[in-house]
Scaffold this motif. Structure first.
Motif, PDB file in Angstrom:
ATOM      1  N   SER A   1      32.663  52.599  -9.438  1.00  0.00           N
ATOM      2  CA  SER A   1      31.246  52.354  -9.688  1.00  0.00           C
ATOM      3  C   SER A   1      30.905  50.874  -9.525  1.00  0.00           C
ATOM      4  O   SER A   1      29.911  50.511  -8.883  1.00  0.00           O
ATOM      5  N   ILE A   2      31.726  50.009 -10.083  1.00  0.00           N
ATOM      6  CA  ILE A   2      31.503  48.565  -9.983  1.00  0.00           C
ATOM      7  C   ILE A   2      31.598  48.115  -8.530  1.00  0.00           C
ATOM      8  O   ILE A   2      30.752  47.359  -8.037  1.00  0.00           O
TER       9      ILE A   2
ATOM     10  N   VAL B   1      32.814  57.041   1.226  1.00  0.00           N
ATOM     11  CA  VAL B   1      31.463  56.484   1.310  1.00  0.00           C
ATOM     12  C   VAL B   1      31.179  55.970   2.722  1.00  0.00           C
ATOM     13  O   VAL B   1      30.082  56.167   3.270  1.00  0.00           O
ATOM     14  N   LYS B   2      32.165  55.330   3.337  1.00  0.00           N
ATOM     15  CA  LYS B   2      32.001  54.879   4.720  1.00  0.00           C
ATOM     16  C   LYS B   2      31.823  56.063   5.657  1.00  0.00           C
ATOM     17  O   LYS B   2      30.965  56.046   6.554  1.00  0.00           O
ATOM     18  N   ASP B   3      32.617  57.117   5.433  1.00  0.00           N
ATOM     19  CA  ASP B   3      32.520  58.316   6.260  1.00  0.00           C
ATOM     20  C   ASP B   3      31.140  58.945   6.118  1.00  0.00           C
ATOM     21  O   ASP B   3      30.575  59.457   7.096  1.00  0.00           O
ATOM     22  N   ALA B   4      30.571  58.903   4.931  1.00  0.00           N
ATOM     23  CA  ALA B   4      29.248  59.473   4.688  1.00  0.00           C
ATOM     24  C   ALA B   4      28.124  58.603   5.247  1.00  0.00           C
ATOM     25  O   ALA B   4      26.989  59.077   5.387  1.00  0.00           O
ATOM     26  N   GLY B   5      28.445  57.352   5.541  1.00  0.00           N
ATOM     27  CA  GLY B   5      27.399  56.435   5.989  1.00  0.00           C
ATOM     28  C   GLY B   5      26.372  56.186   4.899  1.00  0.00           C
ATOM     29  O   GLY B   5      25.196  55.930   5.175  1.00  0.00           O
ATOM     30  N   LEU B   6      26.824  56.249   3.656  1.00  0.00           N
ATOM     31  CA  LEU B   6      25.921  56.115   2.514  1.00  0.00           C
ATOM     32  C   LEU B   6      25.800  54.650   2.116  1.00  0.00           C
ATOM     33  O   LEU B   6      26.772  54.024   1.695  1.00  0.00           O
TER      34      LEU B   6
ATOM     35  N   ALA C   1      27.241  51.595  -7.776  1.00  0.00           N
ATOM     36  CA  ALA C   1      26.625  52.879  -8.105  1.00  0.00           C
ATOM     37  C   ALA C   1      26.301  52.916  -9.591  1.00  0.00           C
ATOM     38  O   ALA C   1      27.192  52.852 -10.434  1.00  0.00           O
ATOM     39  N   LYS C   2      25.008  53.049  -9.936  1.00  0.00           N
ATOM     40  CA  LYS C   2      24.572  52.926 -11.323  1.00  0.00           C
ATOM     41  C   LYS C   2      24.151  54.247 -11.957  1.00  0.00           C
ATOM     42  O   LYS C   2      23.631  54.268 -13.069  1.00  0.00           O
TER      43      LYS C   2
ATOM     44  N   GLU D   1      17.734  49.774  -4.892  1.00  0.00           N
ATOM     45  CA  GLU D   1      16.692  50.790  -5.027  1.00  0.00           C
ATOM     46  C   GLU D   1      17.266  52.170  -5.355  1.00  0.00           C
ATOM     47  O   GLU D   1      16.755  52.883  -6.227  1.00  0.00           O
ATOM     48  N   ASN D   2      18.348  52.553  -4.651  1.00  0.00           N
ATOM     49  CA  ASN D   2      18.869  53.925  -4.864  1.00  0.00           C
ATOM     50  C   ASN D   2      20.071  53.984  -5.803  1.00  0.00           C
ATOM     51  O   ASN D   2      20.518  55.069  -6.174  1.00  0.00           O
ATOM     52  N   ALA D   3      20.594  52.835  -6.219  1.00  0.00           N
ATOM     53  CA  ALA D   3      21.803  52.797  -7.047  1.00  0.00           C
ATOM     54  C   ALA D   3      21.718  53.662  -8.309  1.00  0.00           C
ATOM     55  O   ALA D   3      22.701  54.339  -8.662  1.00  0.00           O
ATOM     56  N   PRO D   4      20.577  53.702  -9.012  1.00  0.00           N
ATOM     57  CA  PRO D   4      20.523  54.539 -10.218  1.00  0.00           C
ATOM     58  C   PRO D   4      20.609  56.039  -9.935  1.00  0.00           C
ATOM     59  O   PRO D   4      20.823  56.825 -10.862  1.00  0.00           O
ATOM     60  N   ARG D   5      20.472  56.433  -8.667  1.00  0.00           N
ATOM     61  CA  ARG D   5      20.542  57.850  -8.303  1.00  0.00           C
ATOM     62  C   ARG D   5      21.862  58.210  -7.626  1.00  0.00           C
ATOM     63  O   ARG D   5      22.036  59.318  -7.134  1.00  0.00           O
TER      64      ARG D   5
END
Length: 413
Positions: free
Chosen positions: A148-149, A86-91, A153-154, A96-100
């Motif tokens: 996820s927790i 996730v760090k590598d992706a810079g995500l 990430a939802k 707002e975006n957690a459900p996606r």
């Protein structure tokens, strides 16, 4: 309705060759082996004397000790690899975006180490001394749950358990989640920590493990003198994103995932179907899903376990699918260096396939000294080979007759 395109924007791994993706890749290209003497257990109690163990890993670099104690080792590996990916992706994951944003991480056997330790406590001290976290620690889906927790990430949260095909099935299934529009990003792959008393005992009992005591040569896929796989551990995680979502935030893109195939042998609990016909169908399915022809494939990261049946039947399956082109493509087994990470293998090997495309270099199959006459393809013996790779495929085959194949392509907008 056109399919949404899906790209890889982040990678992270913990392996016997390094505790991140790039150091692992460097050692893979150098032909280094992560196999060593079995130290986690008393090797005198087993016919298998070697293992591919993760070294110098510290979970407290990622989470606090009090939280780590509530998790099995396989979840530790998943958390570390996911954090890095996730760090590598810079995500950035926000409310707002957690459900996606979803998580799909599998494990072949889950918290075996915890099960064994807690059972000993139960036997010696009774149920009251069993950890209240026992069940959450052992269930295979807890890697996905904890990641996820941790990330917040939802979106879709799932776990595949298909033995040694787990990691590849997980990535393929996550790919389809994004492709059909149910998520914009997925953190996906596999995690495994099977170097435990009962796991090693079980694999020794069914004669799956190599009894070669030499760590340097025990894992030797496609070699005539192979005698079984070397058990390994770790995690391989990728971040998949819908293409426009990745481009909109300026993410770097490693490759595009374009095809996925999954089949069942319906034959035997441990042995592959004769001629590898189930694996052949998975490869065909993945190629068709990608809208490609067999001649488009330039590299295959083989399942290549170093067992007598697998290597022979996987070779036969490749010949069946690719015909004359089978002798022109390159195929290698990185398990010759990592050992077999079971449910994590597909995650780690997907990353190797992506890196081969990125760097235009194909990793070797080491210890290939005496070629098996029935394994007569180009396995990139012993040294990495510089070659442009536009399209690569990764195969995983598991006990229970599970077959999974994913196809990656050099990204072009």
């Amino acid at each position: 309705m056109s399919k949404r395109r899906v790209v890889v924007t982040g990678i992270g791994s913990v392996t016997p060759l390094g505790n991140d993706a790039e150091s692992t890749w460097k050692n893979i290209l150098a032909g280094q082996s992560g196999v060593g003497p079995l130290t986690r257990l008393n090797a005198d109690e087993y016919p298998a004397k070697v293992a591919a163990e993760v070294k110098d890993f510290d979970i407290e670099q990622y989470i606090e000790r009090k939280d780590a104690r509530k998790m099995d080792r396989f979840t530790h590996y998943a958390i570390a690899a996911s954090t890095m990916a996730v760090k590598d992706a810079g995500l950035e994951i926000t409310e707002e975006n957690a459900p996606r944003v979803g998580v799909w991480i599998g494990s072949g056997i889950g918290g075996m180490e915890t099960f064994e330790n807690q059972y000993e406590i139960f036997q010696n001290r009774g149920y009251k001394r069993v950890s209240p976290f026992f069940v959450p620690m052992i269930i295979p889906d807890m890697a996905a749950g904890q990641v996820s927790i941790m990330l917040g990430a939802k979106g879709v949260n799932s776990c595949t358990v298909t033995a040694c095909a787990t990691g590849t099935n997980s990535i393929g299934d996550a790919f389809k989640v994004i492709q059909r529009g149910d998520a914009d990003a997925m953190v996906t792959g596999g995690a495994e920590a099977p170097i435990t008393k009962m796991s090693v005992a079980g694999f020794c009992a069914n004669t799956a493990l190599s009894t070669n005591p030499d760590p340097k040569t025990a894992s030797r896929p496609f070699d005539q003198n192979r005698d079984g796989f070397v058990i390994g551990e770790g995690s391989g995680i990728v971040v998949l994103e819908e293409m426009e979502h990745a481009l909109a935030r300026g993410a770097k893109i490693y490759a595009e995932i374009v095809g996925y195939g999954a089949t069942g042998d319906a034959y035997h609990i441990t042995a592959p179907s004769p001629g590898g016909e189930g694996g052949a169908r998975a490869m065909r399915m993945a190629i068709e899903d990608a809208g490609l022809t067999p001649e488009d494939i330039e590299y295959i990261n083989a399942h290549g376990t170093s067992t007598p049946y697998n290597d022979k039947y996987e070779t036969m399956a490749v010949k069946d699918v690719f015909g004359d082109h089978a002798y022109k493509l390159l195929m290698s087994s990185t398990k010759s260096m990592t050992g077999h990470l079971l449910g994590a293998a597909g995650g780690v090997e997907a990353i190797f396939t992506i890196q081969a495309i990125r760097d235009s270099i194909v990793p070797p199959t080491i210890n290939l000294e005496t070629p098996d006459p029935e394994c007569d393809l180009d396995y990139v013996a012993n040294e990495a080979r510089r070659q442009d790779v536009s399209i690569g495929m990764s195969n995983s085959l598991g006990f229970g007759g599970h077959n999974a194949t994913i196809v990656f392509k050099k990204f072009e907008k």
